[in-house]
Each structure stands twice: as C-alpha cells, then as structure tokens.
Design an enzyme around this catalytic site. Structure first.
Site, PDB file in Angstrom:
ATOM      1  N   HIS A 161       0.564  -0.682   0.185  1.00  0.00           N
ATOM      2  CA  HIS A 161       0.181  -0.431   0.089  1.00  0.00           C
ATOM      3  C   HIS A 161       0.572   1.286   0.002  1.00  0.00           C
ATOM      4  O   HIS A 161       0.325   2.483   0.366  1.00  0.00           O
ATOM      5  CB  HIS A 161      -0.765  -0.119   0.969  1.00  0.00           C
ATOM      6  CG  HIS A 161      -1.639  -1.142   1.566  1.00  0.00           C
ATOM      7  ND1 HIS A 161      -2.797  -1.793   0.838  1.00  0.00           N
ATOM      8  CD2 HIS A 161      -1.286  -2.507   1.718  1.00  0.00           C
ATOM      9  CE1 HIS A 161      -2.900  -2.974   1.270  1.00  0.00           C
ATOM     10  NE2 HIS A 161      -2.392  -3.252   1.945  1.00  0.00           N
ATOM     11  N   SER A 282      14.915  21.802 -15.455  1.00  0.00           N
ATOM     12  CA  SER A 282      14.062  22.527 -15.607  1.00  0.00           C
ATOM     13  C   SER A 282      14.466  23.896 -16.431  1.00  0.00           C
ATOM     14  O   SER A 282      15.124  24.494 -16.046  1.00  0.00           O
ATOM     15  CB  SER A 282      13.151  23.222 -14.287  1.00  0.00           C
ATOM     16  OG  SER A 282      11.978  24.172 -14.995  1.00  0.00           O
ATOM     17  N   LYS A 288      15.654  22.425 -10.533  1.00  0.00           N
ATOM     18  CA  LYS A 288      15.261  20.692 -10.625  1.00  0.00           C
ATOM     19  C   LYS A 288      16.492  20.240 -11.462  1.00  0.00           C
ATOM     20  O   LYS A 288      17.447  20.295 -12.222  1.00  0.00           O
ATOM     21  CB  LYS A 288      14.055  21.111 -11.986  1.00  0.00           C
ATOM     22  CG  LYS A 288      12.827  21.873 -10.499  1.00  0.00           C
ATOM     23  CD  LYS A 288      11.816  20.544 -10.656  1.00  0.00           C
ATOM     24  CE  LYS A 288      10.667  20.632 -10.978  1.00  0.00           C
ATOM     25  NZ  LYS A 288       9.955  19.782 -10.824  1.00  0.00           N
ATOM     26  N   GLU A 295      10.066   8.412 -16.683  1.00  0.00           N
ATOM     27  CA  GLU A 295       8.495   9.143 -16.307  1.00  0.00           C
ATOM     28  C   GLU A 295       8.264   8.400 -17.848  1.00  0.00           C
ATOM     29  O   GLU A 295       7.055   7.918 -18.128  1.00  0.00           O
ATOM     30  CB  GLU A 295       7.930  10.478 -16.709  1.00  0.00           C
ATOM     31  CG  GLU A 295       8.586  11.311 -15.635  1.00  0.00           C
ATOM     32  CD  GLU A 295       8.667  13.184 -14.741  1.00  0.00           C
ATOM     33  OE1 GLU A 295       7.430  13.136 -14.747  1.00  0.00           O
ATOM     34  OE2 GLU A 295       9.711  13.556 -15.527  1.00  0.00           O
TER      35      GLU A 295
END
Ligand code: ARG
Length: 469
Positions: A161, A282, A288, A295
């Site tokens: 979980h 970024s 960043k 992804e």
C-alpha cells in the site's frame, strides 16, 4: 487525377486510376516500407523455389535475385524512391524490379499473392522484433542483476500500500524485476514458437495449382514448417497479437519500475540518485532534476497497450480470409515495438547509472515500525504465543511506541513488559532492520545471503545464454 492511367499491376480491368482520397486511405507505403528487408527475403526465397520446381527458368530466377539485391542496396543507401501510387512495399519493390530487369520481373508473382506475401513479411518482421527484444531484455536483466549483487545487503523499506511494511534489501527488490522480465522473455519465446510457420504459398487464399514446394520456402526463411491451411495462412494476425500482448505485459513491468524510480528520486524519499545522463533540468526552476526518462518509460505502455487493443478490434468479426482491414495491423505494431525498444534501452541505462543512497534507505527502513512482524514472530517463537495473540500484543506495543514518539527498538524493555511481562531483553536482537532482513532466509526471501546467491545465479545464467548466441 482520375484520368491518369490505371495501376500497372492490375490495370487490365481498370480504366481509371484511383481518386486522390482513395490513394490516401489505401496506400500503406508510408509505413510498410519498413517491411522491405523482409519482403525482399521472402521474394528471393520464392523465386529460388519457383526455379527449383521448374515453374520459372533458372536464368530468370538469377536475374530476379540480382535485381532484388540491387533494390536492397538502394533501400539501405536511402536512394530508393518509394511511390504512393504504387500503394505498398510489395508493388514498389516489384515495380522497381521491372525497371531493373525487365519482363522477368513479372514472373516473380507466379503462385503468390500479396496476401501470403504480406503475411510472410509481417511474420518475419515480428520474429525479428522478438529476437531483438529478447536480447534487449537480457541486457536489462544483466544491469538489474549486477546492481542486485552489489546491493544484496543494502537495506530499504519494503512497502505494501506504499506504506512501510517490512525491511527488504535493494538487491531483492531489483531481482523481483529480473524474475518478471524472465517471464516476459518466456512469453515472447512462446509466441515465437507458434509464429514460426510459413504462410508463403497460401497464395490469395486457396493455395495454388502450381507445383510449389512450401517446405523449401519455409526452410529458406527459417520457419519450422509451412502453415497447414491456406485460409488461415493469409487471414490471421494472432502472431502479432501475441507479441503485442507480451510487449504490453513487459511494458507494464517497466512502467512499475519506472514509477518506483520516480518515487525513489523525490527529495522526500531520496533513495536513489540518477545520473545527469537520464535526468533533465527545468527552464525556470534552477534546482530541478527531473526523471524524464523514467516518466516516459512509465508512459510508453499507453501506446503499446493501445496497439494491442487496436489490433484486437481490427481483427474482431473479420470474415475469412483477407480483408484490407488487416493493413491496419502494421503501423501501430511497428510503433509498439520501437517504443518498447526505447524503454528497454533507457531502463538498462538508468539501472546501470542508479546510485542508491544506502543511509537514506536504511533510515527509512527503520521507520514506521517496520520490524513489528519480527516482534510478533519473536513472541510466537520464544513465548509460544499463538500468532493472532502475538499480533495483538505487538499492536499494543506499537501503540505505546507511537504514544512516546519513538521507533520500536527505542522503546524501553519496561515499556514492553508493561504490555507483556514475559518479554526479555533478547527481543531487541530482532528489532533492528539488519537482523530483520537477515532472518528472512526462507526460499525467495530477502536475506542478503539469499539475494547474493540469486544475483550470482542470474548473472551466471545470463552469461551462459549469451555464450550460446
Ligand atoms: N498492403 C496490403 C496489406 O498490408 C498488402 C496486401 C494487399 N492485398 C490485397 N488483396 N489488396 O495488407
């Protein structure tokens, strides 16, 4: 445009060429040119067989083979001009063959139809793709097993979980994916076995009256045997569906691993560092470091699963034998395989570059009362308590720790004894995460010695298999 001469391949029955929009919806050359290598392989095998069987002359067959080789060279060099008016790869190649060798080119299509031709080409393509995918999957396994061996004893929290559950080792976690990929490879290998029959010689749908030798062409193309039913030969695409299903499941596995990398990389987790090679910055936020490759690997499953589903829908309800609907089998299949190839290469690179932060993982592994099960097991073992009761007692001890704001191993013996007086200080030995993982020696469990052994076993197995190729 309709007053242009009719298509030279079937012009006999047609007075006009197709409407512009007809060409646009009908032409597949934009994507099936990818089948050119397979198309040429198939045609060479067919021509050689026709000559062997005395259906065309040996000298025509030689001319055809020479012409096809020339076409292959032109395609490889990027000088071949594909024409949309010629619809697809089969007619583009045949037309060029005619330009190169003249009338003998017209004999190549004896005892053959584009229906068995495309079925053959596509099978060869999917088979080639499977072989490439298998190799790439072995590379990912290799990267995972190497990392796993190096981190057989690196403790991290195991989750259920996405809540801390029990400590495991990073190596153990990575080897879980090695196992998944082994099954993925098994699915591809299994699909390959069923795929590996030759449709060539099925002709349009009914077979042919020419004395062809289907065994010969099957063998020349590396198929195990000719397909036994000509209608089936030209009209099924289950081989592509199976490979796409296997690709979808594989991509699901990679998507899960990619998601974990994304999570592990967040500053909140801080479990791993991914090299600059697989991250981006970024344009506005200078601090960043984004896991774009992970992804995208996580996302590619979308188009791969869509390719599978798309082809299922195309095939559903199609009457035997060939229908042009089936031309829709290729574009998305090509895309699915090249997407998977990208995912596999990116994952292999990311895994090799992945640097776990052992301290952060170790610290997280100790949080969230992750050794509560070890405590319950201790109560069962040492105090002969039934597990259900031990579970309850442990729950009360966790509650006490929670109230004091400490982890289990920081709770005093007297606090524990307040819940269960028979507990002794020996209990502390099972409350550390190191001892917790060390104790999980059951087969398939996370004990570092198990993990190191499994990792070595996989590395040996992968090494041996590589030697075979
Ligand atoms: N381009 C076609 C396809 O991919 C080749 C087969 C065409 N056959 C036909 N009977 N029109 O399916």
């Amino acid at each position: 445009m309709t007053d242009k001469p009719a298509n030279t391949m079937w012009g006999g029955r047609f007075a006009m060429s197709p409407a512009e929009i007809m060409q646009e919806i009908n032409a597949s050359i934009g994507f099936d040119k990818q089948l050119a290598p397979q198309d040429i392989r198939g045609s060479k095998a067919h021509a050689a067989m026709l000559a062997e069987a005395g259906i065309i002359t040996k000298s025509d067959a030689r001319e055809i083979a020479k012409g096809l080789d020339k076409i292959k060279a032109e395609i490889d060099a990027g000088t071949f001009e594909f024409s949309r008016a010629l619809e697809d790869v089969h007619m583009n190649v045949e037309n060029r063959l005619k330009e190169l060798i003249g009338p003998a080119a017209g004999r190549l299509h004896t005892a053959r139809s584009r229906n068995d031709q495309v079925a053959t080409d596509f099978r060869l393509f999917v088979r080639d793709a499977i072989d490439g995918i298998d190799e790439a999957l072995a590379n990912v396994q290799q990267a995972l097993a190497e990392k796993a061996e190096a981190h057989a004893a690196t403790v991290m929290p195991g989750f259920t979980h996405l809540q801390p559950a029990q400590p495991v080792t990073f190596g153990h976690h990575l080897l879980a994916y090695v196992e998944m990929i082994a099954r993925d490879r098994g699915r591809f290998a299994d699909a390959r076995k069923r795929l590996n029959e030759s449709p060539l010689g099925s002709a349009a749908l009914a077979g042919t009256s020419f004395p062809i030798d289907r065994e010969q062409t099957a063998q020349a193309l590396g198929f195990d045997r000719p397909m036994a039913n000509s209608l089936d030969g030209v009209s099924d695409r289950d081989f592509a569906l199976e490979a796409l299903a296997a690709a979808t499941i594989t991509a699901v596995h990679f998507s899960r691993l990619a998601e974990e990398i994304v999570i592990w990389m967040t500053p909140q987790f801080g479990f791993v560092k991914l090299s600059d090679r697989f991250t981006t910055g970024s344009s506005i936020m200078p601090q960043k470091r984004n896991p774009d490759a992970a992804e995208l690997a996580r996302a590619k499953v979308g188009r791969i699963a869509a390719a599978f589903q798309g082809l299922v829908i195309v095939m559903k309800g199609l009457p035997l034998a060939y229908s042009k609907d089936m031309q829709e089998d290729k574009e998305t299949t090509f895309d699915a395989f090249s997407s998977l190839r990208l995912v596999m290469a990116a994952m292999a690179g990311m895994i090799a570059d992945l640097e776990p932060n052992a301290e952060a993982m170790r610290a997280a592994a100790g949080r969230g009362y992750s050794t509560a099960t070890d405590l319950a097991d201790w109560l069962v073992r040492e105090l002969k308590m039934p597990f259900r009761e031990a579970h309850h007692v442990t729950g009360s001890i966790v509650k006490a720790a929670e109230a004091k704001g400490v982890d289990l191993d920081q709770l005093s013996l007297s606090d524990m004894q307040a819940v269960e007086p028979r507990i002794t200080k020996a209990v502390f030995s099972v409350l550390s995460v190191e001892n917790s993982v060390k104790s999980r020696t059951s087969y398939g469990g996370t004990a570092p010695q198990n993990v190191a052994k499994m990792a070595r076993q996989w590395l040996r197995r992968l090494e041996k298999a590589r030697g075979k190729v």
